[in-house]
Motif scaffolding. Structure first.
Motif, PDB file in Angstrom:
ATOM      1  N   PRO A 240      23.257  26.568 -11.882  1.00  0.00           N
ATOM      2  CA  PRO A 240      23.939  25.994 -10.721  1.00  0.00           C
ATOM      3  C   PRO A 240      23.060  24.979  -9.986  1.00  0.00           C
ATOM      4  N   PHE A 241      23.683  23.875  -9.576  1.00  0.00           N
ATOM      5  CA  PHE A 241      22.990  22.811  -8.857  1.00  0.00           C
ATOM      6  C   PHE A 241      23.246  22.924  -7.354  1.00  0.00           C
ATOM      7  N   ALA A 242      22.289  22.460  -6.571  1.00  0.00           N
ATOM      8  CA  ALA A 242      22.495  22.320  -5.129  1.00  0.00           C
ATOM      9  C   ALA A 242      23.479  21.175  -4.911  1.00  0.00           C
ATOM     10  N   ALA A 243      24.584  21.452  -4.239  1.00  0.00           N
ATOM     11  CA  ALA A 243      25.683  20.483  -4.157  1.00  0.00           C
ATOM     12  C   ALA A 243      25.289  19.204  -3.432  1.00  0.00           C
ATOM     13  N   ASP A 244      24.515  19.321  -2.338  1.00  0.00           N
ATOM     14  CA  ASP A 244      24.206  18.118  -1.560  1.00  0.00           C
ATOM     15  C   ASP A 244      23.365  17.127  -2.361  1.00  0.00           C
ATOM     16  N   ALA A 245      22.299  17.605  -2.970  1.00  0.00           N
ATOM     17  CA  ALA A 245      21.432  16.726  -3.750  1.00  0.00           C
ATOM     18  C   ALA A 245      22.138  16.208  -4.997  1.00  0.00           C
ATOM     19  N   PHE A 246      23.012  17.019  -5.564  1.00  0.00           N
ATOM     20  CA  PHE A 246      23.732  16.625  -6.781  1.00  0.00           C
ATOM     21  C   PHE A 246      24.538  15.356  -6.538  1.00  0.00           C
ATOM     22  N   PHE A 247      25.287  15.320  -5.437  1.00  0.00           N
ATOM     23  CA  PHE A 247      26.106  14.137  -5.154  1.00  0.00           C
ATOM     24  C   PHE A 247      25.283  13.012  -4.548  1.00  0.00           C
ATOM     25  N   ALA A 248      24.271  13.348  -3.750  1.00  0.00           N
ATOM     26  CA  ALA A 248      23.435  12.304  -3.146  1.00  0.00           C
ATOM     27  C   ALA A 248      22.736  11.488  -4.216  1.00  0.00           C
ATOM     28  N   ARG A 249      22.353  12.134  -5.310  1.00  0.00           N
ATOM     29  CA  ARG A 249      21.655  11.453  -6.407  1.00  0.00           C
ATOM     30  C   ARG A 249      22.609  10.930  -7.478  1.00  0.00           C
ATOM     31  N   ARG A 250      23.907  11.028  -7.205  1.00  0.00           N
ATOM     32  CA  ARG A 250      24.943  10.558  -8.140  1.00  0.00           C
ATOM     33  C   ARG A 250      24.827  11.198  -9.522  1.00  0.00           C
ATOM     34  N   ARG A 251      24.425  12.440  -9.555  1.00  0.00           N
ATOM     35  CA  ARG A 251      24.265  13.103 -10.843  1.00  0.00           C
ATOM     36  C   ARG A 251      25.598  13.383 -11.528  1.00  0.00           C
ATOM     37  N   TRP A 252      26.693  13.306 -10.785  1.00  0.00           N
ATOM     38  CA  TRP A 252      27.998  13.531 -11.389  1.00  0.00           C
ATOM     39  C   TRP A 252      28.289  12.516 -12.489  1.00  0.00           C
ATOM     40  N   ARG A 253      27.627  11.365 -12.427  1.00  0.00           N
ATOM     41  CA  ARG A 253      27.838  10.342 -13.458  1.00  0.00           C
ATOM     42  C   ARG A 253      27.328  10.789 -14.826  1.00  0.00           C
ATOM     43  N   GLN A 254      26.483  11.797 -14.874  1.00  0.00           N
ATOM     44  CA  GLN A 254      25.905  12.279 -16.130  1.00  0.00           C
ATOM     45  C   GLN A 254      26.786  13.335 -16.804  1.00  0.00           C
ATOM     46  N   TYR A 255      27.899  13.705 -16.144  1.00  0.00           N
ATOM     47  CA  TYR A 255      28.730  14.803 -16.654  1.00  0.00           C
ATOM     48  C   TYR A 255      30.187  14.375 -16.774  1.00  0.00           C
ATOM     49  N   ASP A 256      30.906  15.093 -17.629  1.00  0.00           N
ATOM     50  CA  ASP A 256      32.329  14.829 -17.803  1.00  0.00           C
ATOM     51  C   ASP A 256      33.157  15.497 -16.714  1.00  0.00           C
ATOM     52  N   ALA A 257      32.619  16.543 -16.110  1.00  0.00           N
ATOM     53  CA  ALA A 257      33.307  17.213 -15.007  1.00  0.00           C
ATOM     54  C   ALA A 257      32.295  18.005 -14.191  1.00  0.00           C
ATOM     55  N   VAL A 258      32.623  18.194 -12.930  1.00  0.00           N
ATOM     56  CA  VAL A 258      31.824  19.010 -12.019  1.00  0.00           C
ATOM     57  C   VAL A 258      32.678  20.204 -11.619  1.00  0.00           C
ATOM     58  N   LEU A 259      32.102  21.396 -11.662  1.00  0.00           N
ATOM     59  CA  LEU A 259      32.810  22.598 -11.247  1.00  0.00           C
ATOM     60  C   LEU A 259      32.267  23.039  -9.887  1.00  0.00           C
ATOM     61  N   ALA A 260      33.070  22.850  -8.847  1.00  0.00           N
ATOM     62  CA  ALA A 260      32.676  23.249  -7.490  1.00  0.00           C
ATOM     63  C   ALA A 260      33.045  24.707  -7.272  1.00  0.00           C
ATOM     64  N   ALA A 261      32.267  25.381  -6.434  1.00  0.00           N
ATOM     65  CA  ALA A 261      32.502  26.803  -6.190  1.00  0.00           C
ATOM     66  C   ALA A 261      33.727  27.040  -5.317  1.00  0.00           C
TER      67      ALA A 261
END
Length: 337
Positions: A240-261
């Motif tokens: 599991p990733f820390a949600a704030d840093a995940f989006f702040a660093r635009r890491r969602w671009r590295q994945y096909d989907a993000v699963l939020a809790a």
């Protein structure tokens, strides 16, 4: 046989019908709508009053609505609701419920291929006895399976591990078993509906800093073994990733989907990144259901200023997914227990 796409009226005192008509006008001549049978479920008098009040060029008959070059079949609801812009109204809620009931019946009878739902006002429906948290759960009810919400805007895809739950109930709801089923279902849906051979899924933690190794919460400690087992089985699920840093660093671009809790953890970044382009898709149903990723917008209802882009994309997404499933004879239905 022509593909049939239903649309439910939603709350007639909001912007739903406005964005529906504007979206159709924006799609005139679009090749995706060739051979598509469009049906609107609503009371004819309500629809006529709505567009007359907006001074919008729509012709309404008892069995059809003409929007530009489109002649849309009109399936009448029993309840007429007068237009009261921006006002929660039990009569409007009853019509919305009737439209949803009709759509669900047609879909489970395989008399239609997809539905695009316009926004509703849930608290008014609950006054009438509505027992569902939202439309997502309503369409899954006959098969008694938990649905999954997937929000899409281009390559940005955010799914929710829990749907319309109070925040205090999320930790108990997101069990290792639920996480496992959710990742498997999401992965399969990405393969079937989006033709992604090996989907990469990022899983967000529940707590600040994803618990920081148990310092700020222990829920993530239960999720790590599940993700390790899934990876051993060939699924690409990281976190599991820390949600704030995940989006702040635009890491969602590295994945096909993000699963939020939970709901707001996924929807806040989604609506910031795609404020007008989002589409809500319900996964796990034996038919396609989409909706625009916005609500009734009472504050601008009746002013003619609503942006139809989310609705336009919801219509196109419904047609695209339904056409793909028809062509491949593969109805995607995942048991979520």
């Amino acid at each position: 046989m022509r593909m049939r796409i239903l649309c439910t009226i939603g709350d007639c005192n909001g912007i739903g019908l406005e964005v529906w008509a504007k979206a159709l006008l924006a799609l005139e001549g679009h090749r995706a709508l060739r051979g598509v049978r469009l049906s609107l479920i609503a009371h004819p008098r309500t629809v006529a009053e709505y567009f007359r009040a907006l001074a919008f060029p729509v012709r309404v008959e008892q069995t059809a609505v003409e929007v530009g070059s489109f002649r849309v079949e009109l399936l009448p609801c029993p309840t007429y609701a007068p237009i009261r812009w921006g006002t929660p109204d039990p009569t409007a809620a009853r019509q919305a419920w009737e439209a949803l009931d009709s759509a669900r019946q047609l879909l489970y009878q395989r008399a239609a291929d997809a539905v695009v739902t316009l926004p509703i006002t849930k608290h008014t429906l609950r006054q009438l006895g509505w027992r569902f948290p939202g439309q997502t759960e309503f369409f899954a009810d006959p098969v008694e399976h938990s649905p999954m919400m997937l929000f899409v805007a281009g390559t940005l895809r955010i799914a929710l591990a829990t749907t319309h739950l109070p925040l205090c109930q999320v930790p108990d709801a997101l069990t290792p078993e639920v996480l496992r089923r959710t990742v498997v279902d999401l992965s399969r849906s990405l393969q079937h509906d989006f033709r992604i051979a090996t989907p990469r899924i990022a899983v967000l933690g529940i707590n600040p800093h994803a618990g920081e190794a148990g310092t700020l919460g222990t829920e993530e400690l239960q999720l790590h073994p599940v993700l390790e087992q899934l990876r051993a089985e060939g699924y690409c699920a990281e976190g599991p990733f820390a949600a704030d840093a995940f989006f702040a660093r635009r890491r969602w671009r590295q994945y096909d989907a993000v699963l939020a809790a939970y709901h707001d953890q996924g929807l806040i970044p989604f609506k910031l990144l795609a404020p007008t382009r989002g589409v809500n898709i319900t996964l796990g149903l034996p038919f396609v259901r989409t909706s625009p990723a916005h609500g009734t917008a009472y504050d601008i209802a009746g002013h003619g200023r609503a942006n139809p882009e989310s609705m336009r994309r919801a219509l196109l997404m419904a047609i695209r997914l339904a056409r793909y499933r028809i062509c491949h004879q593969s109805v995607v239905y995942h048991s979520r227990g």
